[in-house]
Design a protein around this motif. Structure first.
Motif, PDB file in Angstrom:
ATOM      1  N   HIS A  16       0.840  -1.202   0.000  1.00 41.46           N
ATOM      2  CA  HIS A  16       0.000   0.000   0.000  1.00 41.46           C
ATOM      3  C   HIS A  16       0.875   1.252   0.000  1.00 41.46           C
ATOM      4  CE1 HIS A  16      -3.872  -2.048   1.776  1.00 41.46           C
ATOM      5  NE2 HIS A  16      -3.677  -2.328   0.497  1.00 41.46           N
ATOM      6  N   ALA A  17       1.950   1.243   0.770  1.00 41.35           N
ATOM      7  CA  ALA A  17       2.873   2.389   0.782  1.00 41.35           C
ATOM      8  C   ALA A  17       3.547   2.547  -0.584  1.00 41.35           C
ATOM      9  CB  ALA A  17       3.917   2.215   1.885  1.00 41.35           C
ATOM     10  N   GLN A  18       3.924   1.433  -1.196  1.00 46.72           N
ATOM     11  CA  GLN A  18       4.532   1.492  -2.534  1.00 46.72           C
ATOM     12  C   GLN A  18       3.527   2.034  -3.558  1.00 46.72           C
ATOM     13  OE1 GLN A  18       5.590  -2.643  -2.920  1.00 46.72           O
ATOM     14  NE2 GLN A  18       7.680  -2.312  -2.182  1.00 46.72           N
ATOM     15  N   ILE A  19       2.287   1.660  -3.423  1.00 41.29           N
ATOM     16  CA  ILE A  19       1.235   2.135  -4.323  1.00 41.29           C
ATOM     17  C   ILE A  19       1.055   3.643  -4.157  1.00 41.29           C
ATOM     18  CG2 ILE A  19      -1.270   2.073  -4.724  1.00 41.29           C
ATOM     19  CD1 ILE A  19      -1.020  -1.037  -4.128  1.00 41.29           C
ATOM     20  N   ARG A  20       1.023   4.124  -2.911  1.00 34.46           N
ATOM     21  CA  ARG A  20       0.909   5.575  -2.668  1.00 34.46           C
ATOM     22  C   ARG A  20       2.022   6.331  -3.374  1.00 34.46           C
ATOM     23  NH1 ARG A  20      -1.111   3.977   2.199  1.00 34.46           N
ATOM     24  NH2 ARG A  20       0.903   3.805   3.231  1.00 34.46           N
ATOM     25  N   ARG A  21       3.247   5.860  -3.201  1.00 29.28           N
ATOM     26  CA  ARG A  21       4.391   6.511  -3.866  1.00 29.28           C
ATOM     27  C   ARG A  21       4.293   6.372  -5.382  1.00 29.28           C
ATOM     28  NH1 ARG A  21       6.942   3.916   0.451  1.00 29.28           N
ATOM     29  NH2 ARG A  21       7.717   2.275  -0.889  1.00 29.28           N
ATOM     30  N   GLY A  22       3.817   5.229  -5.845  1.00 25.26           N
ATOM     31  CA  GLY A  22       3.689   4.977  -7.276  1.00 25.26           C
ATOM     32  C   GLY A  22       2.745   5.948  -7.965  1.00 25.26           C
ATOM     33  N   PHE A  23       1.673   6.314  -7.304  1.00 27.20           N
ATOM     34  CA  PHE A  23       0.747   7.290  -7.895  1.00 27.20           C
ATOM     35  C   PHE A  23       1.443   8.629  -8.124  1.00 27.20           C
ATOM     36  CE2 PHE A  23      -2.881   4.582  -6.571  1.00 27.20           C
ATOM     37  CZ  PHE A  23      -3.577   4.604  -7.765  1.00 27.20           C
ATOM     38  N   TYR A  24       2.244   9.035  -7.183  1.00 27.26           N
ATOM     39  CA  TYR A  24       2.938  10.324  -7.339  1.00 27.26           C
ATOM     40  C   TYR A  24       4.000  10.254  -8.433  1.00 27.26           C
ATOM     41  CZ  TYR A  24       0.216  11.735  -3.402  1.00 27.26           C
ATOM     42  OH  TYR A  24      -0.854  12.021  -2.590  1.00 27.26           O
ATOM     43  N   MET A  41       0.679   0.166 -12.427  1.00 30.76           N
ATOM     44  CA  MET A  41      -0.403  -0.702 -12.898  1.00 30.76           C
ATOM     45  C   MET A  41      -0.103  -2.169 -12.586  1.00 30.76           C
ATOM     46  SD  MET A  41      -2.704   1.342 -13.969  1.00 30.76           S
ATOM     47  CE  MET A  41      -3.853   0.452 -14.976  1.00 30.76           C
ATOM     48  N   ARG A  42       1.140  -2.558 -12.769  1.00 30.17           N
ATOM     49  CA  ARG A  42       1.531  -3.938 -12.470  1.00 30.17           C
ATOM     50  C   ARG A  42       1.364  -4.233 -10.981  1.00 30.17           C
ATOM     51  NH1 ARG A  42       5.569  -7.371 -15.162  1.00 30.17           N
ATOM     52  NH2 ARG A  42       6.050  -9.052 -13.742  1.00 30.17           N
ATOM     53  N   LEU A  43       1.852  -3.321 -10.136  1.00 33.31           N
ATOM     54  CA  LEU A  43       1.742  -3.516  -8.693  1.00 33.31           C
ATOM     55  C   LEU A  43       0.280  -3.598  -8.271  1.00 33.31           C
ATOM     56  CD1 LEU A  43       2.887  -3.758  -5.849  1.00 33.31           C
ATOM     57  CD2 LEU A  43       3.149  -1.261  -5.818  1.00 33.31           C
ATOM     58  N   LEU A  44      -0.553  -2.710  -8.787  1.00 36.97           N
ATOM     59  CA  LEU A  44      -1.977  -2.744  -8.452  1.00 36.97           C
ATOM     60  C   LEU A  44      -2.621  -4.059  -8.892  1.00 36.97           C
ATOM     61  CD1 LEU A  44      -2.901   0.921  -9.363  1.00 36.97           C
ATOM     62  CD2 LEU A  44      -3.138  -0.125  -7.094  1.00 36.97           C
ATOM     63  N   LYS A 106      -7.420   8.417  -5.593  1.00 38.37           N
ATOM     64  CA  LYS A 106      -8.326   8.650  -4.469  1.00 38.37           C
ATOM     65  C   LYS A 106      -9.097   7.381  -4.117  1.00 38.37           C
ATOM     66  CE  LYS A 106     -12.009  11.621  -2.865  1.00 38.37           C
ATOM     67  NZ  LYS A 106     -13.019  12.592  -3.165  1.00 38.37           N
ATOM     68  N   ALA A 107      -9.672   6.720  -5.112  1.00 35.33           N
ATOM     69  CA  ALA A 107     -10.448   5.496  -4.864  1.00 35.33           C
ATOM     70  C   ALA A 107      -9.581   4.390  -4.268  1.00 35.33           C
ATOM     71  CB  ALA A 107     -11.106   5.021  -6.155  1.00 35.33           C
ATOM     72  N   VAL A 108      -8.406   4.194  -4.832  1.00 31.94           N
ATOM     73  CA  VAL A 108      -7.526   3.116  -4.382  1.00 31.94           C
ATOM     74  C   VAL A 108      -7.003   3.377  -2.971  1.00 31.94           C
ATOM     75  CG1 VAL A 108      -5.267   2.036  -4.790  1.00 31.94           C
ATOM     76  CG2 VAL A 108      -6.893   2.301  -6.673  1.00 31.94           C
ATOM     77  N   LEU A 109      -6.595   4.597  -2.693  1.00 28.88           N
ATOM     78  CA  LEU A 109      -6.035   4.886  -1.370  1.00 28.88           C
ATOM     79  C   LEU A 109      -7.105   4.870  -0.279  1.00 28.88           C
ATOM     80  CD1 LEU A 109      -3.281   7.535  -2.173  1.00 28.88           C
ATOM     81  CD2 LEU A 109      -3.123   5.026  -2.042  1.00 28.88           C
ATOM     82  N   GLU A 110      -8.322   5.292  -0.599  1.00 29.92           N
ATOM     83  CA  GLU A 110      -9.414   5.165   0.378  1.00 29.92           C
ATOM     84  C   GLU A 110      -9.707   3.701   0.659  1.00 29.92           C
ATOM     85  OE1 GLU A 110     -12.660   7.440  -1.238  1.00 29.92           O
ATOM     86  OE2 GLU A 110     -11.725   9.361  -0.684  1.00 29.92           O
ATOM     87  N   HIS A 111      -9.701   2.894  -0.382  1.00 26.69           N
ATOM     88  CA  HIS A 111      -9.918   1.451  -0.248  1.00 26.69           C
ATOM     89  C   HIS A 111      -8.803   0.833   0.612  1.00 26.69           C
ATOM     90  CE1 HIS A 111     -10.445  -2.758  -1.352  1.00 26.69           C
ATOM     91  NE2 HIS A 111      -9.209  -2.760  -1.811  1.00 26.69           N
TER      92      HIS A 111
END
Length: 183
Positions: A16-24, A41-44, A106-111
């Motif tokens: 989840h932390a990697q995903i947060r950084r990945g969005f930026y 996209m791959r990580l998600l 926004k949707a992914v991080l809230e989830h």
């Protein structure tokens, strides 16, 4: 048999932390944007595949309100997957990319926050450490062969377990072909 020291909650929370950084990183303009987008996209895709195939089913069975909790997480993932597919089609060079990326973020991080707060915390209380480590090994194994992009009809336990051995290698071949043509 030696299990990993990391359990499923540790692995997925770290991702989840990697995903947060990945969005930026995927929002930064320039020559690295495409690569950051593809990594995100791959990580998600592999992250959600493992949750849908293993974590939510364990939560559904092990938690007192697990059935409702898992159903809510799956519905959130289904909605996020629709957004991800649209973002995948637009791509980092497409019109409206940053707006779409922000909507997906926004949707992914809230989830993810709800998973950590509701599902992961409850799993830590209800499931033993050994079972969580076994679940961690299942997560890692699934992620090793899961599809690397979102597929709209692959959004539950059965679909992930059936589709991963088929779609995973196909996606990975596409990724390899795309990567080699860019060199």
């Amino acid at each position: 048999m030696t299990l990993t020291r990391e359990d499923a909650v540790d692995i997925l929370t770290r991702q989840h932390a990697q995903i947060r950084r990945g969005f930026y990183k995927a929002a930064v303009p320039g020559p690295t944007r495409r690569r950051a987008f593809e990594r995100l996209m791959r990580l998600l895709a592999v992250h959600e595949a493992a949750e849908e195939a293993h974590v939510h089913p364990v939560a559904r069975r092990a938690l007192q309100a697990g059935r409702d909790l898992a159903a809510r997480r799956r519905e959130e993932e289904k909605q996020a997957k629709k957004l991800l597919i649209a973002l995948w089609r637009t791509g980092p060079e497409g019109k409206g990319y940053l707006r779409q990326l922000n909507t997906v973020r926004k949707a992914v991080l809230e989830h993810a926050a709800r998973e950590e707060r509701e599902e992961f915390a409850a799993l830590r209380r209800a499931v033993g450490a050994k079972r969580l480590r076994i679940l961690g090994a299942e997560v890692k194994l699934t992620q090793a062969y899961a599809p690397t992009r979102p597929h709209r009809w692959v959004n539950n336990e059965a679909a992930n377990k059936l589709a991963a051995p088929l779609l995973g290698p196909v996606d990975r071949l596409r990724d390899l072909a795309r990567h080699t043509t860019r060199r």
